[in-house]
Design an enzyme around this catalytic site. Structure first.
Site, PDB file in Angstrom:
ATOM      1  CE  LYS A  11      -3.844  -2.295   2.411  1.00 20.89           C
ATOM      2  NZ  LYS A  11      -4.777  -2.214   3.581  1.00 20.89           N
ATOM      3  CE1 TYR A  51      -9.227  -3.165   0.238  1.00 22.52           C
ATOM      4  CE2 TYR A  51      -8.478  -1.170  -0.852  1.00 22.52           C
ATOM      5  CZ  TYR A  51      -8.219  -2.263  -0.030  1.00 22.52           C
ATOM      6  OH  TYR A  51      -6.966  -2.454   0.511  1.00 22.52           O
ATOM      7  CG  ASN A 118      -3.454  -2.611   7.007  1.00 18.70           C
ATOM      8  OD1 ASN A 118      -3.312  -2.228   5.837  1.00 18.70           O
ATOM      9  ND2 ASN A 118      -4.531  -3.259   7.419  1.00 18.70           N
ATOM     10  CG  HIS A 121      -5.046  -6.441  -0.570  1.00 22.05           C
ATOM     11  ND1 HIS A 121      -6.287  -6.539   0.020  1.00 22.05           N
ATOM     12  CD2 HIS A 121      -5.054  -7.315  -1.625  1.00 22.05           C
ATOM     13  CE1 HIS A 121      -7.022  -7.422  -0.672  1.00 22.05           C
ATOM     14  NE2 HIS A 121      -6.298  -7.900  -1.668  1.00 22.05           N
ATOM     15  CD  GLU A 132      -8.369  -9.295  -4.000  1.00 26.04           C
ATOM     16  OE1 GLU A 132      -7.199  -9.705  -3.790  1.00 26.04           O
ATOM     17  OE2 GLU A 132      -9.194  -9.098  -3.085  1.00 26.04           O
TER      18      GLU A 132
END
Ligand code: IDP
Ligand code: MG
Length: 138
Positions: A11, A51, A118, A121, A132
């Site tokens: 990310k 998402y 965080n 993913h 995805e």
């Protein structure tokens, strides 16, 4: 048993904090194969597709804005049970309590924002992984 593929994202916080190399090293050290890898600035459309399961949740809009905030690295990793294996390597969603030894536990923390930054993913099932990978590497 078939070789699995997982869609992994580093990310924007991971890229900004210059942790890309460390995170890729952990994936490789675990033994998974990096089949695809690219640094990209994602579009809102792509992130909304990625998402879609989170639409309507309180962290949804902050999550999309966070993922738009800078370049990220998209990876397809391969290996037996890589989907479960990478999620184990990543640690739980909340970096405050993610176990030490995991990517989120060792490298992440709470920054007091509306969305948890965080670092990574990882796909959570074969169905998500297929969906995805189609979104990020079509
Ligand atoms: P995962 O990334 O561990 O699979 P998901 O539930 O799929 O977690 O949520 C997607 C992302 O949204 C998380 O990685 C995190 O960045 C953020 N997020 C999830 N739940 C919360 C929350 O309760 N508060 C703030 N951010 C959250
Ligand atoms: Mg998830």
């Amino acid at each position: 048993m078939a070789i699995e593929r997982s869609l992994i994202l580093i990310k924007p916080d991971g890229v900004k904090r210059q942790l890309t190399g460390q995170i890729i090293s952990r994936i490789e050290a675990k033994g998974y194969v990096i089949a695809e890898l690219k640094q990209v600035s994602a579009s809102r459309e792509l992130l909304e597709a990625h998402y879609e399961e989170h639409v309507g949740k309180p962290f949804y809009e902050p999550l999309v804005e966070f993922m738009l905030s800078g370049p990220l690295v998209a990876i397809v990793a391969e290996g037996h049970n890589v989907i479960t294996g990478f999620r184990s390597l990543a640690g739980t969603t909340d970096p405050t309590t993610a176990a030490p030894g995991t990517i989120r536990g060792d490298l992440g923390r709470d920054w007091g924002l509306k969305v948890q930054q965080n670092l990574v993913h990882g796909s959570d099932s074969v169905e998500s992984s297929n969906r995805e990978i189609g979104i990020w590497f079509s």
